[in-house]
Design a protein around this motif. Sequence first.
Motif, mmCIF file in Angstrom:
data_model
loop_
_atom_site.group_PDB
_atom_site.id
_atom_site.type_symbol
_atom_site.label_atom_id
_atom_site.label_comp_id
_atom_site.label_asym_id
_atom_site.label_seq_id
_atom_site.Cartn_x
_atom_site.Cartn_y
_atom_site.Cartn_z
ATOM 1 N N PHE A 1 1.188 -1.262 -0.324
ATOM 2 C CA PHE A 1 -0.079 -0.429 -0.547
ATOM 3 C C PHE A 1 0.873 1.157 -0.094
ATOM 4 N N THR A 2 0.277 2.680 -0.092
ATOM 5 C CA THR A 2 0.618 3.529 -0.423
ATOM 6 C C THR A 2 0.211 4.718 0.970
ATOM 7 N N GLY A 3 1.064 4.996 1.661
ATOM 8 C CA GLY A 3 0.598 5.591 2.892
ATOM 9 C C GLY A 3 0.554 6.631 2.739
ATOM 10 N N GLU A 4 -0.030 7.781 3.769
ATOM 11 C CA GLU A 4 -0.010 9.627 3.606
ATOM 12 C C GLU A 4 1.010 9.805 2.495
ATOM 13 N N LYS A 5 2.512 9.858 3.552
ATOM 14 C CA LYS A 5 3.107 11.027 2.507
ATOM 15 C C LYS A 5 3.867 10.248 1.684
ATOM 16 N N GLY A 6 3.547 9.070 1.034
ATOM 17 C CA GLY A 6 4.307 7.809 -0.107
ATOM 18 C C GLY A 6 4.927 6.743 0.232
ATOM 19 N N GLN B 1 6.191 3.064 1.697
ATOM 20 C CA GLN B 1 5.190 1.949 1.418
ATOM 21 C C GLN B 1 5.196 1.394 2.506
ATOM 22 N N VAL B 2 4.040 0.201 2.443
ATOM 23 C CA VAL B 2 3.040 0.036 3.394
ATOM 24 C C VAL B 2 3.291 -1.096 2.824
ATOM 25 N N ILE B 3 3.915 -1.896 3.286
ATOM 26 C CA ILE B 3 2.992 -3.879 3.586
ATOM 27 C C ILE B 3 2.216 -4.270 4.653
ATOM 28 N N GLY B 4 1.119 -5.266 4.325
ATOM 29 C CA GLY B 4 0.229 -5.943 4.505
ATOM 30 C C GLY B 4 0.390 -7.070 4.147
ATOM 31 N N GLY B 5 -0.281 -7.843 5.304
ATOM 32 C CA GLY B 5 0.093 -9.307 5.287
ATOM 33 C C GLY B 5 -0.415 -10.609 6.759
ATOM 34 N N ILE B 6 -0.634 -11.535 6.276
ATOM 35 C CA ILE B 6 -1.152 -12.366 7.319
ATOM 36 C C ILE B 6 -0.500 -13.007 8.227
ATOM 37 N N ALA B 7 0.791 -12.644 9.150
ATOM 38 C CA ALA B 7 1.100 -13.408 10.100
ATOM 39 C C ALA B 7 0.661 -14.582 10.802
ATOM 40 N N VAL B 8 1.571 -15.542 10.598
ATOM 41 C CA VAL B 8 1.289 -17.420 10.585
ATOM 42 C C VAL B 8 2.133 -17.323 11.863
ATOM 43 N N LEU B 9 1.917 -17.250 13.214
ATOM 44 C CA LEU B 9 2.625 -18.032 13.945
ATOM 45 C C LEU B 9 1.998 -18.589 15.034
ATOM 46 N N GLU B 10 3.472 -19.371 16.352
ATOM 47 C CA GLU B 10 3.065 -20.089 16.472
ATOM 48 C C GLU B 10 3.006 -19.999 18.517
ATOM 49 N N THR B 11 2.558 -20.385 19.372
ATOM 50 C CA THR B 11 2.720 -20.113 20.781
ATOM 51 C C THR B 11 2.601 -21.675 21.189
ATOM 52 N N VAL B 12 3.393 -21.915 21.631
ATOM 53 C CA VAL B 12 3.751 -23.474 22.757
ATOM 54 C C VAL B 12 3.413 -22.544 24.265
ATOM 55 N N ILE C 1 -4.590 4.482 6.438
ATOM 56 C CA ILE C 1 -4.162 3.629 4.512
ATOM 57 C C ILE C 1 -5.053 3.821 3.834
ATOM 58 N N ASP C 2 -5.298 3.998 2.315
ATOM 59 C CA ASP C 2 -6.526 3.749 1.444
ATOM 60 C C ASP C 2 -6.032 1.960 1.245
ATOM 61 N N GLY C 3 -6.863 1.476 0.947
ATOM 62 C CA GLY C 3 -6.941 0.335 0.840
ATOM 63 C C GLY C 3 -7.201 -1.456 2.045
ATOM 64 N N TYR D 1 -8.686 -4.876 2.056
ATOM 65 C CA TYR D 1 -7.730 -5.988 2.833
ATOM 66 C C TYR D 1 -7.997 -6.667 3.802
ATOM 67 N N ILE D 2 -8.810 -6.174 4.722
ATOM 68 C CA ILE D 2 -8.980 -6.111 6.263
ATOM 69 C C ILE D 2 -10.550 -7.203 5.918
ATOM 70 N N ASP D 3 -11.105 -5.850 5.248
ATOM 71 C CA ASP D 3 -12.421 -7.155 5.571
ATOM 72 C C ASP D 3 -12.555 -8.594 4.140
ATOM 73 N N SER D 4 -11.422 -8.105 3.268
ATOM 74 C CA SER D 4 -10.979 -9.632 2.075
ATOM 75 C C SER D 4 -10.553 -10.760 2.433
ATOM 76 N N ASN D 5 -9.977 -10.506 3.868
ATOM 77 C CA ASN D 5 -9.181 -11.555 4.838
ATOM 78 C C ASN D 5 -9.313 -11.718 5.871
ATOM 79 N N SER D 6 -10.371 -11.199 6.267
ATOM 80 C CA SER D 6 -11.137 -11.571 7.729
ATOM 81 C C SER D 6 -11.627 -13.461 7.979
ATOM 82 N N ASP D 7 -11.624 -14.082 7.007
ATOM 83 C CA ASP D 7 -12.347 -15.368 7.445
ATOM 84 C C ASP D 7 -10.729 -16.015 7.457
ATOM 85 N N ASN D 8 -9.597 -15.263 7.125
ATOM 86 C CA ASN D 8 -8.834 -16.491 7.088
ATOM 87 C C ASN D 8 -7.708 -15.961 8.310
ATOM 88 N N LEU D 9 -8.331 -15.570 9.678
ATOM 89 C CA LEU D 9 -7.643 -15.367 10.423
ATOM 90 C C LEU D 9 -9.175 -15.856 11.449
#
Length: 171
Positions: free
Chosen positions: A59-64, A66-77, A108-110, A114-122
């Motif tokens: 994504f492109t932030g307010e000041k130009g 670069q912002v990366i969004g992603g689904i973090a898959v992590l393990e807790t033990v 940030i725009d978009g 992105y959150i709505d489209s990936n809410s089923d994956n959480l």
Amino acid sequence: MWKKSLAFVTALFFALSIGQSVFAAIDTSAMEKALDEDLKSTHYDYKKGSVEVEDPKTFTGEKGEQVIGGIAVLETVRDGIFITIKREIHFFNADSGKLLTNADAAKIDGVKGYIDSNSDNLKQKVVYWLPMLLMILLIAVPAVILYVVVPRLYSTTEYMNPIYERNDNPR
């Protein structure tokens, strides 16, 4: 000849399609390092180095920036046997090298789409095989001891049986 040319054209298209997907890949290594440091403080039972970023999007932030969004898959033990695999959405400012809070990412725009489209994956998945294996062993080990080992131990009645038989049957 026709089969060779068709095979060559097919291989060419296949190679070009692989090349395009390689060029479109987003480097998430810096985001994974920042997440690894941040998740230690937010999850007390986080397994170090287990985070992976899936479905990254830039994504492109307010000041130009670069912002990366992603689904973090992590393990807790917990306690060494209770493993949980969690999926969370995180955003990373690639220019400053810092993770963004939800309030900063919402500007940030978009991002909302992105959150709505990936809410089923959480989701959160608990790995049950290790605790179940331990519970089965808690039942199986005493059962094996009772039915296999105990009957083979030294028994005085088996030892004394030949003596009793000799005394009961005089010749």
